[in-house]
Write an enzyme that holds these catalytic residues in place. Structure first.
Site, PDB file in Angstrom:
ATOM      1  N   ASP A  76      31.558  60.208 -20.280  1.00 21.80           N
ATOM      2  CA  ASP A  76      32.726  59.665 -19.601  1.00 21.80           C
ATOM      3  C   ASP A  76      33.470  58.759 -20.575  1.00 21.80           C
ATOM      4  OD1 ASP A  76      31.069  57.403 -19.723  1.00 21.80           O
ATOM      5  OD2 ASP A  76      30.267  57.846 -17.738  1.00 21.80           O
ATOM      6  N   ASP A  78      35.320  55.108 -21.228  1.00 21.53           N
ATOM      7  CA  ASP A  78      35.538  53.725 -20.789  1.00 21.53           C
ATOM      8  C   ASP A  78      36.677  53.148 -21.601  1.00 21.53           C
ATOM      9  OD1 ASP A  78      33.251  53.792 -19.073  1.00 21.53           O
ATOM     10  OD2 ASP A  78      31.996  53.578 -20.846  1.00 21.53           O
ATOM     11  N   ASP A 152      26.393  45.447 -26.266  1.00 18.55           N
ATOM     12  CA  ASP A 152      24.978  45.420 -26.630  1.00 18.55           C
ATOM     13  C   ASP A 152      24.700  45.833 -28.079  1.00 18.55           C
ATOM     14  OD1 ASP A 152      25.719  47.988 -25.891  1.00 18.55           O
ATOM     15  OD2 ASP A 152      24.156  48.257 -24.387  1.00 18.55           O
TER      16      ASP A 152
HETATM   17  P1  ATP Z   1      26.419  56.453 -21.668  1.00 23.23           P
HETATM   18  O1  ATP Z   1      27.624  56.320 -20.758  1.00 23.23           O
HETATM   19  O2  ATP Z   1      26.472  57.617 -22.607  1.00 23.23           O
HETATM   20  O3  ATP Z   1      25.132  56.328 -20.955  1.00 23.23           O
HETATM   21  P2  ATP Z   1      27.402  53.994 -22.702  1.00 23.23           P
HETATM   22  O4  ATP Z   1      27.065  53.221 -23.941  1.00 23.23           O
HETATM   23  O5  ATP Z   1      28.824  54.431 -22.540  1.00 23.23           O
HETATM   24  O6  ATP Z   1      26.407  55.192 -22.658  1.00 23.23           O
HETATM   25  P3  ATP Z   1      27.804  52.571 -20.259  1.00 23.23           P
HETATM   26  O7  ATP Z   1      26.777  52.072 -19.304  1.00 23.23           O
HETATM   27  O8  ATP Z   1      28.812  53.549 -19.830  1.00 23.23           O
HETATM   28  O9  ATP Z   1      26.964  53.122 -21.475  1.00 23.23           O
HETATM   29  O10 ATP Z   1      28.508  51.286 -20.857  1.00 23.23           O
HETATM   30  C1  ATP Z   1      29.732  51.312 -21.572  1.00 23.23           C
HETATM   31  C2  ATP Z   1      29.721  50.250 -22.638  1.00 23.23           C
HETATM   32  O11 ATP Z   1      29.593  48.962 -22.049  1.00 23.23           O
HETATM   33  C3  ATP Z   1      28.564  50.343 -23.630  1.00 23.23           C
HETATM   34  O12 ATP Z   1      28.842  51.236 -24.673  1.00 23.23           O
HETATM   35  C4  ATP Z   1      28.469  48.923 -24.120  1.00 23.23           C
HETATM   36  O13 ATP Z   1      29.477  48.633 -25.067  1.00 23.23           O
HETATM   37  C5  ATP Z   1      28.774  48.128 -22.875  1.00 23.23           C
HETATM   38  N1  ATP Z   1      27.547  47.801 -22.118  1.00 23.23           N
HETATM   39  C6  ATP Z   1      26.973  48.512 -21.125  1.00 23.23           C
HETATM   40  N2  ATP Z   1      25.872  47.915 -20.653  1.00 23.23           N
HETATM   41  C7  ATP Z   1      25.745  46.774 -21.355  1.00 23.23           C
HETATM   42  C8  ATP Z   1      24.823  45.693 -21.328  1.00 23.23           C
HETATM   43  N3  ATP Z   1      23.797  45.693 -20.496  1.00 23.23           N
HETATM   44  N4  ATP Z   1      25.027  44.682 -22.191  1.00 23.23           N
HETATM   45  C9  ATP Z   1      26.080  44.665 -23.043  1.00 23.23           C
HETATM   46  N5  ATP Z   1      26.966  45.643 -23.123  1.00 23.23           N
HETATM   47  C10 ATP Z   1      26.828  46.687 -22.296  1.00 23.23           C
HETATM   48 MG    MG Z   2      29.717  55.354 -20.719  1.00 21.12          MG
END
Ligand code: ATP
Ligand code: MG
Length: 461
Positions: A76, A78, A152
């Site tokens: 997805d 963001d 993170d």
């Molecule tokens: P995926 O969607 O492929 O599982 P993602 O990294 O995009 O991985 P998301 O949960 O969609 O994960 O989060 C989007 C972004 O928000 C992350 O890439 C990160 O930059 C930030 N993020 C998400 N969770 C955390 C957290 N617990 N602490 C700090 N930053 C976070």
């Molecule tokens: Mg994501």
């Protein structure tokens, strides 16, 4: 004022010490990174365009940039912006503000859901935390540099600007990604204390993306694993679901176990894997799930949790039967025991609990193949999930593979073939209606799903 002073004097062990943000990012040009704006989804492009046209900054950030750089399809998109949630909401049609701890805006573009977050400020001594240092609320807005320091991992803090097709990189995430490293931004211990779920994210992203967790990022995990006890069960459930459906669930689970993290989320996992057939069963279930996800097929989370916990149910059920309890009520009691214990750590949603119970409670009915019973089972709304689950049991040697083959033939056969199969099937071990004696016993049998033969009778399952 006084409270602030006292708070400064007695900093809780986890009081967030913010990593020093870099104020200027490295700007990586298109010719280096190779991501053109048409590689974004239509929704992501559209939302960024709308925000930029209104004078705001808008970047694709997080998993999507990381995945595009790795040549993978993003799950997805963001978006991070300097517009506040209210401003985003006013600007984008079909949008709504959600979340309390983190306010975000969900924008629908056609069928696509885009998450828009406002740049967040760094934590300071006024940030609300619990006694362990876990951040409770987080809605102060800041600069892009602050926002980057709050993310993170370095590979998750890359901001792609669709307008000039550059990547803004504050924490050397681009170099880390190219080197195959997953590195926490700032001091890993502090960051895990702020949010222990980051430990699970490290394991999941490492496994899913084939990145090596940097030594300093990995080191504190084992000793800090107990902090997961302190995370709300519903949040753990969301993260576990992500982990189990990421396409590399088996690797993730093995790593969780290796890091000692599973105690916090699936406390029964060790016990289950020690059951004689438990390990094989869980591995087979996860291998099948991973394959389905990679093939782009859907999977049922209820099925997954049912599989993860089944051998614990079996062990409990067998103990009860050995003590003389009646089979089906004993199964239901075992199911409740296992789900209750699991719920203390990880809140499986009510709807899923319903699915899980259905899958489990259908299992004894696959061994009853006389009369009209197979037709009744075939007509059950959850037959398919129950059947797939039974095949897994047959595949892993828990039940006779003949049962699995029989049902496959029964599903595929015409009416004559089905009648022949029924006539050839071994006699049911469960008591039939005629053999039942007193009223009590009869009621118990029906209520617990021993089957009345009617295709619409799903009582007890
Ligand atoms: P995926 O969607 O492929 O599982 P993602 O990294 O995009 O991985 P998301 O949960 O969609 O994960 O989060 C989007 C972004 O928000 C992350 O890439 C990160 O930059 C930030 N993020 C998400 N969770 C955390 C957290 N617990 N602490 C700090 N930053 C976070
Ligand atoms: Mg994501």
């Amino acid at each position: 004022m006084i409270r602030r002073f006292v708070k400064k004097l007695f900093k809780s062990p986890g009081a967030p010490a913010a990593p020093a943000p870099r104020s200027e990012p490295d700007i990586i040009p298109l010719k280096t990174h190779g991501i053109t704006h048409d590689m974004l989804s239509r929704g992501a492009e559209r939302v960024c365009e709308d925000l930029e046209r209104a004078g705001y900054q808008a970047f694709v950030v997080g998993g999507a940039v990381r995945d595009l750089l790795l040549g993978r399809d993003p799950k997805d998109f963001d978006i991070a912006t300097n517009a506040t949630p209210e401003q985003v909401k006013r600007l984008c049609r079909r949008s709504r503000i959600i979340g309390r701890r983190f306010q975000i805006v969900h924008v629908m573009v056609g069928q696509e859901l885009i998450e828009v977050t406002t740049f967040r400020a760094l934590h300071d001594d006024d940030t609300a935390t619990d006694a362990h240092g876990r951040v409770l609320r987080d809605n102060t807005f800041g600069s892009q540099a602050d926002d980057a320091a709050r993310r993170d991992f370095t590979v998750n803090a890359l901001y792609y600007d669709p307008y000039d097709e550059t990547i803004h990189d504050y924490h050397h995430g681009y170099a880390d990604l190219k080197a195959g490293k997953l590195r926490m931004i700032g001091d890993p211990e502090v960051r895990y204390r702020e949010d222990p779920v980051r430990m699970l994210r490290a394991v999941r992203l490492g496994a899913k993306l084939g990145l090596e967790i940097d030594t300093a990022t990995r080191k504190p995990i084992r000793s800090m694993a107990p902090l997961l006890d302190n995370v709300p069960p519903s949040r753990l459930f969301d993260e576990m679901l992500k982990l189990l459906t990421c396409g590399d669930a088996l690797t993730c689970l093995k790593r969780l176990r290796a890091e000692g993290l599973h105690h916090g989320v699936l406390p029964l996992l060790d016990v289950i894997l020690e059951q004689p057939l438990g390990e094989r069963f869980v591995e087979q279930a996860l291998t099948n799930t991973d394959r389905r996800i990679r093939e782009g097929k859907s999977i049922s989370p209820g099925f997954l949790f049912a599989a993860l916990l089944w051998h614990e149910v079996l062990a409990n059920w067998n103990q009860r039967k050995a003590k003389g309890e009646i089979s089906i009520p004993a199964l239901f009691a075992a199911m409740s025991d296992v789900l209750d214990r699991q719920a203390e750590k990880l809140a499986i949603t009510k709807r899923l609990v319903g699915d899980i119970k259905e899958i489990w409670s259908l299992q004894p009915r696959f061994e009853q193949r006389s009369g009209k019973r197979p037709y009744a089972l075939l007509g059950h709304a959850r037959f398919r999930a129950g059947y797939d689950f039974m095949l897994l049991r047959a595949e892993t040697g828990e039940i006779d593979p003949e049962v699995g083959n029989w049902w496959t033939a029964f599903i595929e056969g015409d009416h004559n073939a089905q009648e022949t199969l029924i006539s050839q099937a071994p006699r049911d071990t469960a008591p039939t209606k005629k053999r039942r004696r007193g009223g009590n016993r009869r009621r118990r049998g029906v209520a617990s799903g021993e089957g009345s033969g009617s295709p619409t009778d799903h009582s007890g399952v």
